[in-house]
Design an enzyme around this catalytic site. Structure first.
Site, PDB file in Angstrom:
ATOM      1  N   HIS A  45       5.027 -14.711  -2.777  1.00 48.49           N
ATOM      2  CA  HIS A  45       4.437 -13.455  -2.315  1.00 48.49           C
ATOM      3  C   HIS A  45       5.509 -12.399  -2.056  1.00 48.49           C
ATOM      4  CE1 HIS A  45       2.390 -10.860   0.773  1.00 48.49           C
ATOM      5  NE2 HIS A  45       1.466 -10.903  -0.160  1.00 48.49           N
ATOM      6  N   VAL A  65       8.697  -3.151   5.692  1.00 46.97           N
ATOM      7  CA  VAL A  65       9.505  -4.351   5.889  1.00 46.97           C
ATOM      8  C   VAL A  65       8.798  -5.507   5.204  1.00 46.97           C
ATOM      9  CG1 VAL A  65      10.547  -5.928   7.560  1.00 46.97           C
ATOM     10  CG2 VAL A  65      10.206  -3.535   8.176  1.00 46.97           C
ATOM     11  N   GLU A 125       0.803  -1.228   0.000  1.00 39.67           N
ATOM     12  CA  GLU A 125       0.000   0.000   0.000  1.00 39.67           C
ATOM     13  C   GLU A 125       0.837   1.278   0.000  1.00 39.67           C
ATOM     14  OE1 GLU A 125      -2.230  -3.387   0.910  1.00 39.67           O
ATOM     15  OE2 GLU A 125      -0.660  -2.631   2.250  1.00 39.67           O
ATOM     16  N   GLY A 139       7.735 -18.651   2.495  1.00 40.70           N
ATOM     17  CA  GLY A 139       7.864 -19.842   1.674  1.00 40.70           C
ATOM     18  C   GLY A 139       7.113 -19.798   0.359  1.00 40.70           C
ATOM     19  N   THR A 140       6.594 -18.630  -0.019  1.00 37.43           N
ATOM     20  CA  THR A 140       5.833 -18.510  -1.268  1.00 37.43           C
ATOM     21  C   THR A 140       6.383 -17.356  -2.099  1.00 37.43           C
ATOM     22  OG1 THR A 140       4.212 -16.913  -0.429  1.00 37.43           O
ATOM     23  CG2 THR A 140       3.760 -19.256   0.006  1.00 37.43           C
TER      24      THR A 140
END
Length: 161
Positions: free
Chosen positions: A93, A85, A65, A90-91
């Site tokens: 993303h 931050v 955002e 684990g993806t």
């Protein structure tokens, strides 16, 4: 540490009459509270060092955002600083958020002509964020550095407006 070779920008070498007249906004994400508190404290300290006693601070949910908030703020301020931050999980993303924040903030700066200080930490581990947050024991203070860079750039650009 990746900060090796970074320029030393000393706010005291800037003209306080120039920096104290700048309107500064800081937009800060809310994830990773301890790290964000350190980044924001460093940013506010840098603003105070430059003679800006009360910069506008806007909180947003996350780093994704930051660009939309920075774009709105850039219409009303001489410099904007974005703090956030993102810690790798684990993806994929992590990559999506880091790229969106980086490209979005770059677009805001280039499209508005308003300096946007980049204080978004993109870390593999929480410890890397803590090491850069300006907290006691931290090796770096990226919040302070982001404000310093944005204000130094704003002063430079004002010479050409």
């Amino acid at each position: 540490m990746s900060g090796h070779g970074a320029p030393e920008i000393d706010l005291t070498t800037l003209n306080p009459a120039e920096t104290s007249q700048l309107k500064l906004a800081i937009v800060a994400a809310s994830w990773h509270t301890q790290i964000m508190d350190g980044l924001l404290d460093g940013a506010l300290r840098a603003a105070k060092d430059a003679g800006i006693s009360e910069p506008t601070v806007l909180r947003v949910p996350g780093s994704f955002e930051l660009p939309v908030a920075a774009a709105r703020l850039a219409k009303h301020f001489d410099a904007v600083v974005a703090l956030g931050v993102v810690i790798r999980g684990g993806t994929p993303h992590f990559e999506y958020v880091c790229e969106a924040a980086t490209m979005g903030l770059t677009d805001v700066s280039v499209n508005t002509g308003v300096p946007v200080g980049f204080g978004v930490l993109t870390c593999d581990t929480e410890q890397q964020g803590l090491d850069r947050a300006g907290l006691p024991g931290s090796k770096e203070d990226k919040g302070h550095e982001a404000v310093t860079a944005a204000l130094a750039t704003a002063v430079t650009l004002k010479q050409y407006s």
